[in-house]
Each structure stands twice: as structure tokens, then as C-alpha cells.
Scaffold this active site. Structure first.
Site, PDB file in Angstrom:
ATOM      1  N   GLY A  19      27.130  15.979 -29.002  1.00  0.00           N
ATOM      2  CA  GLY A  19      26.171  16.772 -28.727  1.00  0.00           C
ATOM      3  C   GLY A  19      26.668  18.003 -28.051  1.00  0.00           C
ATOM      4  CB  CYS A  20      26.219  21.326 -28.479  1.00  0.00           C
ATOM      5  SG  CYS A  20      25.189  21.641 -29.686  1.00  0.00           S
ATOM      6  CG  ASN A  21      21.048  23.826 -25.557  1.00  0.00           C
ATOM      7  OD1 ASN A  21      20.393  23.276 -24.513  1.00  0.00           O
ATOM      8  ND2 ASN A  21      20.682  24.990 -26.069  1.00  0.00           N
TER       9      ASN A  21
ATOM     10  N   GLY B 113      22.413  21.196 -31.234  1.00  0.00           N
ATOM     11  CA  GLY B 113      22.839  20.650 -32.397  1.00  0.00           C
ATOM     12  C   GLY B 113      23.723  21.398 -33.175  1.00  0.00           C
TER      13      GLY B 113
ATOM     14  CE1 TYR C 168      21.644  16.115 -21.075  1.00  0.00           C
ATOM     15  CE2 TYR C 168      20.745  18.130 -20.330  1.00  0.00           C
ATOM     16  CZ  TYR C 168      20.945  16.724 -20.056  1.00  0.00           C
ATOM     17  OH  TYR C 168      20.698  16.306 -18.628  1.00  0.00           O
TER      18      TYR C 168
END
Length: 162
Positions: free
Chosen positions: A107-109, A111, A136
Site C-alpha cells: 500500500g501507499c497513499n 494506490g 492508506y
């Protein structure tokens, strides 16, 4: 002794069967964004509850502000004065904390970075990686962060852009 015609035919056969086809199959084996399996945040939460590991590919600054419980952080991109730069040690750093057969949710912020990180991981031989769609930010918006901070206060803290 082989005639020139036989040599030419033999060379064509070798090129077709032993040189070009293996290269073509290697090129076909290269994973692309379309090959990445994405799951929503609720499915990701269920996977994490069942033993999957969470790899957060946001910057260290983003990660330190707030993150999924028990997650690992290996930034996929760095912020520099020149803009975003891919972490040249990304795969090496991941390999120091994950095995290629680990079940990993990335995951990141939002996607995007995690989707690209998944492609790199798949191409490096990691077979069990999934992208957390929405990142996230979606985790926070769906009330999964478990923080006492208000959602609106947490959302800006996980933004990558300066």
C-alpha cells in the site's frame, strides 16, 4: 560436409528455436500493471488478519505520521528537489525483510506507487503480492486506522505531494 544451403537452414532453425523464442518468452513473462491483483481496504484488512504482511511504500515521513499496524516501510519513491525519484535500493531493501513466497499486501497513499511497486516485486519473483486499492487514504476514510485523530486531520498527513 554440409552444403551452404544446409548451413543456412540450420542457422535459421537455431535462431528460431534457441535464440529468438526464449527471448520472446522472457518478454512475455514481464509483468505489467494489468497483472497486479488489487484488493479493497476491507479485503486487505481480512488478509492482514489472516497472516499477510503489509508493505507500506510511502515515504518515511508519511509512514511516521500514521500507518497500518504492524506494517513494514520501504519507500518506493523519494522526494527530491528534482521531483520524485525511484528508490534504487527498493528491491534489495524488500528482500532483506520479506521472502519471495511471503503473502504481501502493498500500500501507499492512494494506490499508484503501490501498484508500480507490485509490478517490480512480481518481476523480481515475488508471487504473492496484492495491491491495496485506494491506499492508506482509503484505509483512513473507511475508519480502519484505529486512531483517535479525526479522519480529516489524518488524510493530509498521508499525502505524498509537498
Amino acid at each position: 560436409m554440409m552444403s551452404s544451403r544446409q548451413i543456412l537452414a540450420s542457422t535459421r532453425y537455431l535462431r528460431r528455436t534457441h535464440i529468438f523464442f526464449p527471448l520472446r518468452s522472457l518478454m512475455d513473462a514481464t509483468k505489467k500493471i494489468e497483472d497486479v491483483e488489487s484488493v479493497d481496504v476491507h479485503a486487505a484488512k481480512d488478509l492482514l488478519s489472516s497472516g499477510h504482511r503489509y508493505l507500506d511504500v510511502r515515504t518515511t515521513e508519511e509512514f511516521n505520521k500514521s500507518h497500518v499496524d504492524n506494517s513494514m516501510n520501504v519507500p518506493y519513491l523519494f522526494k527530491t528537489q528534482e521531483g520524485r525519484v525511484k528508490n534504487p535500493e527498493f528491491l534489495t531493501q524488500v528482500s532483506s525483510i520479506c521472502k519471495k513466497d511471503d503473502h504481501i499486501v502493498v500500500g501507499c497513499n492512494s494506490g499508484g506507487r503501490s501498484l508500480n511497486a507490485c509490478v517490480d516485486l512480481l518481476n523480481a519473483g515475488y508471487e504473492r503480492v496484492k495491491n491495496m486499492a485506494g491506499g492508506y487514504s482509503a484505509w483512513v476514510e473507511n475508519g480502519l486506522a484505529g486512531s483517535e485523530k479525526p479522519v480529516e486531520e489524518m488524510k493530509p498527513s498521508c499525502k505524498f505531494r509537498p
